[in-house]
Design a protein around this motif. Sequence first.
Motif, PDB file in Angstrom:
ATOM      1  N   SER A   1      -9.266   0.492  -7.982  1.00  0.00           N
ATOM      2  CA  SER A   1      -9.930   1.375  -7.018  1.00  0.00           C
ATOM      3  C   SER A   1     -11.187   2.042  -7.597  1.00  0.00           C
TER       4      SER A   1
ATOM      5  N   HIS B   1       2.019  -0.636  -3.707  1.00  0.00           N
ATOM      6  CA  HIS B   1       2.518  -0.713  -5.096  1.00  0.00           C
ATOM      7  C   HIS B   1       4.037  -0.536  -5.125  1.00  0.00           C
TER       8      HIS B   1
ATOM      9  N   ASP C   1      -2.216   2.191  -0.212  1.00  0.00           N
ATOM     10  CA  ASP C   1      -2.167   1.511  -1.510  1.00  0.00           C
ATOM     11  C   ASP C   1      -0.875   1.815  -2.263  1.00  0.00           C
TER      12      ASP C   1
ATOM     13  N   HIS D   1      -2.663  -5.064  -6.931  1.00  0.00           N
ATOM     14  CA  HIS D   1      -3.694  -5.432  -5.958  1.00  0.00           C
ATOM     15  C   HIS D   1      -3.788  -6.946  -5.879  1.00  0.00           C
TER      16      HIS D   1
ATOM     17  N   HIS E   1      -9.665  -2.905  -1.407  1.00  0.00           N
ATOM     18  CA  HIS E   1      -8.959  -4.115  -1.847  1.00  0.00           C
ATOM     19  C   HIS E   1      -7.649  -4.156  -1.080  1.00  0.00           C
TER      20      HIS E   1
END
Length: 368
Positions: A83, A260, A256, A325, A299
């Motif tokens: 990021s 994860h 995000d 990612h 992303h």
Amino acid sequence: MKTRYQLIILLVLIAGFIGACRTTSKIAKTPKAKNIILLIGDGMGVAQMYAGHIAKNAELNMESCKHIGFSRTHSASDLITDSGAGGTAIACGIKTTNKFIGMNPDSVAVKSILHYAEENNKSTGLVATAAITHATPASFIAHNISRYNYEALAEDFLKTDIEVFIGGGLDHFTKRKDQKSLLTDLKAKGYQIVTDQKGLKASKKSKLAALVYDKHPPYMADGRGNFLPLATNKAIELLNKDKNGFFLMIEGSQIDWAGHDNDSEKLIKEVLDFDEAVGLALDFAKKDGETLVIITADHETGGYVLSNEEEKRNSLKGIFASEHHSAVAVPVMAFGPGAEKFTGFMENTDLFHKMYEAFGFDKSKLSR
Ligand SMILES: [Zn+2]
């Protein structure tokens, strides 16, 4: 004689009319955006969006945009960006090394679209559902070789005349190794400081530092509630006081994190919360008429796919290919003056240049 004068006057009037029409059509062809609201869903790929769509059982606000493209997200150092480099690419228009913030691969500081907006007398703001010092918002205001130097990144907020910032990360301003409290410096610079949602709601001052959480805000699934829509509305309300316009970046940070964590349920709640902020930005832009709204991601996270649940037809299950990612291109959606430039496949760095152009900033002043 009289007729001759009348003819000349008539010709002058016609010439003037044609001239006026030409100028109008020229203006109409290249509308400039007075304001830009950039919304970044951290880790949001097409599957994450569609999971939100399925859960909502209706079109997302971001899906209403008619100008759509894709952004390639690789960094200067890696096919899969982090990021820091991802945020820097969008904010500053350069590919850099993973974990870098607002710096090129030679560790030279590069100005962001926020810095250029300040130079062009616009107001600026950052909103995040993470610490405001986290990689994505930091990329727009700070310069550092590591996204993890949070206390140094916090200091960079004092070096730029940003008007409004709202997020978590109070500890990076107050509980520091150097014993400094940056709140004293922020107050001296004229900021109203608020540290809870009540204070955020009531704030009226055009310079606002809202550090509403000590560290990060919680997940939506863990009770973040109305924070992002409230922060979005407040930032727009305060920044819109500037007659010269504004630049505002809003990050849905935890799409995000749910990626994860490989947690579909949390992910969907984050997407829908982010999309609510998108809806508020689009509503403002539709009324305002001079605001460009861009929605994208830095992303994709998790290599997320929507698959059939075993033996159950038409029942979808989110599956993750990794806890990290991925390399795939991410969606870009735009609305408002200049939106038509945000179509097709582009590099993430193009987003900066397209925003710079949409604002109508002087290209000769772009140091690259
Ligand atoms: Zn991540």
